[in-house]
Design a protein around this motif. Structure first.
Motif, PDB file in Angstrom:
ATOM      1  N   TRP A  33       3.908  40.859 -10.370  1.00 16.77           N
ATOM      2  CA  TRP A  33       3.608  40.132 -11.505  1.00 16.77           C
ATOM      3  C   TRP A  33       3.507  41.205 -12.935  1.00 16.77           C
ATOM      4  N   TRP A 101      -3.196  39.645  -2.636  1.00 16.34           N
ATOM      5  CA  TRP A 101      -1.771  39.643  -3.331  1.00 16.34           C
ATOM      6  C   TRP A 101      -0.839  40.513  -2.559  1.00 16.34           C
ATOM      7  N   LYS A 105       0.546  35.964  -1.034  1.00 12.27           N
ATOM      8  CA  LYS A 105       0.141  34.557  -1.294  1.00 12.27           C
ATOM      9  C   LYS A 105       0.095  34.597  -2.835  1.00 12.27           C
ATOM     10  N   LEU A 106       0.484  33.595  -3.667  1.00 14.72           N
ATOM     11  CA  LEU A 106       0.533  33.607  -5.049  1.00 14.72           C
ATOM     12  C   LEU A 106      -0.723  33.416  -5.344  1.00 14.72           C
ATOM     13  N   PRO A 107      -1.345  33.934  -6.639  1.00 17.35           N
ATOM     14  CA  PRO A 107      -2.666  33.809  -6.890  1.00 17.35           C
ATOM     15  C   PRO A 107      -3.480  32.543  -7.019  1.00 17.35           C
ATOM     16  N   HIS A 108      -2.585  31.409  -7.612  1.00 17.02           N
ATOM     17  CA  HIS A 108      -3.173  30.262  -7.598  1.00 17.02           C
ATOM     18  C   HIS A 108      -3.547  29.540  -6.239  1.00 17.02           C
ATOM     19  N   TYR A 109      -2.691  30.051  -5.029  1.00 13.35           N
ATOM     20  CA  TYR A 109      -3.134  29.739  -3.768  1.00 13.35           C
ATOM     21  C   TYR A 109      -4.077  30.132  -3.197  1.00 13.35           C
ATOM     22  N   LEU A 111      -6.571  31.419  -4.957  1.00 13.96           N
ATOM     23  CA  LEU A 111      -7.639  30.850  -5.594  1.00 13.96           C
ATOM     24  C   LEU A 111      -7.991  29.486  -4.821  1.00 13.96           C
ATOM     25  N   GLY A 112      -7.137  28.867  -4.480  1.00 18.49           N
ATOM     26  CA  GLY A 112      -7.250  27.460  -4.039  1.00 18.49           C
ATOM     27  C   GLY A 112      -8.006  27.509  -2.668  1.00 18.49           C
ATOM     28  N   ASP A 113      -7.636  28.717  -1.668  1.00 22.60           N
ATOM     29  CA  ASP A 113      -8.112  29.062  -0.491  1.00 22.60           C
ATOM     30  C   ASP A 113      -9.702  29.360  -0.489  1.00 22.60           C
ATOM     31  N   GLU A 115     -11.521  28.561  -3.479  1.00 23.15           N
ATOM     32  CA  GLU A 115     -12.626  27.268  -3.836  1.00 23.15           C
ATOM     33  C   GLU A 115     -12.690  26.737  -2.610  1.00 23.15           C
TER      34      GLU A 115
END
Length: 146
Positions: A33, A101, A105-109, A111-113, A115
């Motif tokens: 990225w 990273w 895993k993509l950052p939003h995934y 972050l979901g984990d 959360e």
């Protein structure tokens, strides 16, 4: 330690347009990225030069072969090795990713984990807090003190 010779190659599997940015990220060991942001910024600031350089890199650079990819450590097996199993205080086993990273895993995934983990911990903490502040806890505490 023997240092292997790095080669600049396109990585079409991880790439979006030709795999040039992914190949550069592999070569320098940077996050993909970051390279993409640099490329987009360069495209905005110097459109013609960046576009010509990208097309030339796309045409000149060889594709990364499976053998070279395995040697460079970017295979799926290498991604799986970025996790380790640990035991929690309550005896559960969990997989811990050393660097999210780098584990693919993509950052939003990711972050979901995170959360979801915090939601589970918050639920547990609320349960403990409601018990500790209840009259039942005080009664049991007083009985245990006797």
């Amino acid at each position: 330690m023997v240092e292997r010779k790095r080669e600049l190659r396109r990585d079409e599997k991880r790439g979006k347009v030709g795999g040039v940015c992914a190949g550069i990220a592999n070569y320098f060991g940077w996050e993909l990225w970051v390279i993409r942001i640099i490329a987009v910024t360069a495209l905005i600031l110097a459109t013609k030069v960046t576009l010509v350089a990208y097309v030339i890199a796309w045409l000149v650079l060889d594709k990364e072969s499976k053998k070279a990819k395995a040697a460079s450590g970017h295979s799926e097996q290498a991604v799986r090795e970025e996790t380790r199993v640990e035991r929690t205080a309550d005896g559960r086993t969990i997989e811990v990713k050393t660097k999210v990273w780098e584990a693919g895993k993509l950052p939003h995934y990711a972050l979901g984990d995170i959360e979801n983990e915090f939601a589970v911990m918050e639920k547990s903490l609320r349960s403990i807090e409601s018990y500790v502040t209840s009259s039942e806890f005080r009664v049991r505490h007083e009985i245990n003190r006797l």
